[in-house]
Design a protein around this motif. Structure first.
Motif, PDB file in Angstrom:
ATOM      1  N   LEU A 117       0.851  -1.189   0.000  1.00  0.00           N
ATOM      2  CA  LEU A 117       0.000   0.000   0.000  1.00  0.00           C
ATOM      3  C   LEU A 117       0.884   1.236   0.000  1.00  0.00           C
ATOM      4  N   VAL A 118       0.674   2.123  -0.957  1.00  0.00           N
ATOM      5  CA  VAL A 118       1.373   3.408  -1.007  1.00  0.00           C
ATOM      6  C   VAL A 118       0.405   4.473  -0.527  1.00  0.00           C
ATOM      7  N   SER A 119       0.845   5.349   0.379  1.00  0.00           N
ATOM      8  CA  SER A 119      -0.070   6.329   0.961  1.00  0.00           C
ATOM      9  C   SER A 119       0.686   7.581   1.378  1.00  0.00           C
ATOM     10  N   HIS A 120      -0.066   8.603   1.785  1.00  0.00           N
ATOM     11  CA  HIS A 120       0.523   9.765   2.434  1.00  0.00           C
ATOM     12  C   HIS A 120       0.876   9.384   3.870  1.00  0.00           C
ATOM     13  N   ASN A 121       1.543  10.291   4.583  1.00  0.00           N
ATOM     14  CA  ASN A 121       2.031   9.926   5.912  1.00  0.00           C
ATOM     15  C   ASN A 121       0.985  10.041   7.000  1.00  0.00           C
ATOM     16  N   SER A 122      -0.291  10.126   6.633  1.00  0.00           N
ATOM     17  CA  SER A 122      -1.355  10.133   7.628  1.00  0.00           C
ATOM     18  C   SER A 122      -2.026   8.765   7.751  1.00  0.00           C
TER      19      SER A 122
ATOM     20  N   VAL B 164      -1.548  -0.802  -4.358  1.00  0.00           N
ATOM     21  CA  VAL B 164      -2.712   0.044  -4.076  1.00  0.00           C
ATOM     22  C   VAL B 164      -2.221   1.405  -3.626  1.00  0.00           C
ATOM     23  N   PHE B 165      -2.881   2.442  -4.107  1.00  0.00           N
ATOM     24  CA  PHE B 165      -2.592   3.794  -3.617  1.00  0.00           C
ATOM     25  C   PHE B 165      -3.790   4.274  -2.816  1.00  0.00           C
ATOM     26  N   PHE B 166      -3.542   4.745  -1.600  1.00  0.00           N
ATOM     27  CA  PHE B 166      -4.595   5.320  -0.768  1.00  0.00           C
ATOM     28  C   PHE B 166      -4.260   6.770  -0.447  1.00  0.00           C
TER      29      PHE B 166
ATOM     30  N   ILE C  15      -8.240  -3.457  -1.065  1.00  0.00           N
ATOM     31  CA  ILE C  15      -9.269  -2.437  -1.265  1.00  0.00           C
ATOM     32  C   ILE C  15     -10.594  -2.889  -0.642  1.00  0.00           C
ATOM     33  N   ASP C  16     -10.942  -4.174  -0.805  1.00  0.00           N
ATOM     34  CA  ASP C  16     -12.147  -4.700  -0.155  1.00  0.00           C
ATOM     35  C   ASP C  16     -12.071  -4.510   1.358  1.00  0.00           C
TER      36      ASP C  16
END
Length: 360
Positions: free
Chosen positions: A40-45, A90-92, A294-295
């Motif tokens: 999972l790739v995301s921002h730091n929040s 996945v990008f969130f 994602i599910d």
């Protein structure tokens, strides 16, 4: 507010950080290193309770690796630049203010998530192609320091119009619209309220009334805002700040000592609705694991865990909201919104104009 990750996750417009890997090892480099690892790739929040994540890993058989990449805008831009060889599956964290940029650049592949029928259609901004799945929402709003206004027998502002009145001169701090997600959301909120022709004139008045602009949310809230428990430094002299409707419950939950009521309030007539999405990256190496993840993000278990970790509201209708939210920080009743197509048509132009008008 305590400067901990849990306290700062309510905002996606934080300072930039170096890319970091959570829960990974040298011999297991994400989806490329193991078919049973989903990245999972995301921002730091990004934040989730350990037991909730462990339950997903046990039931699905996938191990989750998380790459946090700073502010939402930075993370989206980096994902676009690396889309042919993505860092993960996945990008969130792409929100409605940046959604068109991600979609126009082909960042995601279609996937209709299981459980999507439990999410109100108003959140499904890509309902025809299902390239992104709504995960949470929040309201960017002006927050106020209750004590400041009580001591001066002054009513806090309740609308955008109020903020340009002489009574509130030199009281507001906001984030840079070109570097911060809440800063951009606040700009879009003024454009939604005053229109393409009217928002520049409003910002001229706001500038004349002494608005202060800083790079990101953490600086604005924890260093400049007098109502934050973290903002006790001598220079924290701004009793108005652009933050979130969920900031007051965070002040209660992380207060030490814990206050009976929130020390901060929300000017509801200033709010702009922000929706965050997750998407399966176009060239994901582990697309099946990505779909399962994602599910999970729209499962009732994760949705009910999310508010007290990321200080956002669940999009799944049957998910319960913590009592602290309903008591101290309910979602705005009538927030400003804007069609993603309109944002796409004007965002870059508006940010450029805003920068020239406010920062120069």
């Amino acid at each position: 507010m305590s400067i901990t990750k849990k306290a700062t996750v309510m905002a996606v417009g934080l300072g930039l950080v170096t890319l970091s890997a959570c829960g990974s090892s040298d011999d297991d480099q994400g989806s490329g290193g193991s078919a049973r690892t989903v990245t999972l790739v995301s921002h730091n929040s990004w934040a989730v309770s350990k037991d909730v994540l462990a339950e997903f890993e046990k039931s699905s058989g996938y191990r989750v690796k998380v790459l946090e990449d700073g502010d939402a805008g930075q993370a989206v831009n980096k994902a676009i630049l690396t889309k042919d060889n993505p860092q993960g599956d996945v990008f969130f964290g792409v929100d409605n203010t940046l959604l068109s940029r991600a979609l126009d650049n082909g960042l995601f592949q279609p996937y209709e998530a299981k459980g999507l029928d439990q999410i109100d259609a108003t959140f499904q901004l890509d309902r025809d192609e299902h390239r992104v799945t709504p995960v949470d929402y929040g309201d960017i709003c002006v927050n106020y320091d209750k004590k400041y206004f009580e001591e001066r027998d002054l009513a806090p502002p309740s609308t955008l119009d109020d903020l340009v009145e002489p009574a509130y001169k030199n009281l507001l701090v906001t984030e840079n619209a070109s570097t911060s997600s809440p800063g951009l959301g606040f700009l879009l909120g003024t454009a939604a309220r005053y229109g393409d022709d009217g928002w520049p004139e409003y910002w001229k008045k706001l500038k004349a009334n002494g608005v202060k602009v800083v790079d990101g949310w953490e600086q604005a809230y924890n260093e400049e805002f007098s109502g934050s428990a973290g903002g006790k430094a001598a220079k924290a002299d701004r009793p108005l700040v652009v933050s979130y409707a969920s900031s007051p419950p965070a002040e209660v939950i992380y207060g030490d000592p814990k206050p009976a009521t929130a020390p901060t309030g929300v000017a509801e007539g200033t709010c702009f609705r922000q929706v965050e999405f997750a998407g399966l990256l176009a060239n994901a190496k582990n697309s099946e694991g990505g779909k399962a993840l994602i599910d999970f993000l729209i499962s009732k278990k994760f949705q009910e865990d999310m508010p007290l970790n990321m200080f956002v509201y669940p999009v799944v209708e049957e998910a319960d909201v913590p009592a602290e939210f309903t008591e101290h920080g309910p979602a705005a009743k009538d927030p400003a919104t804007m069609d993603p197509a309109e944002i796409a048509d004007h965002r870059d132009e508006w940010v450029k104009s805003w920068t020239s008008l406010v920062l120069k």
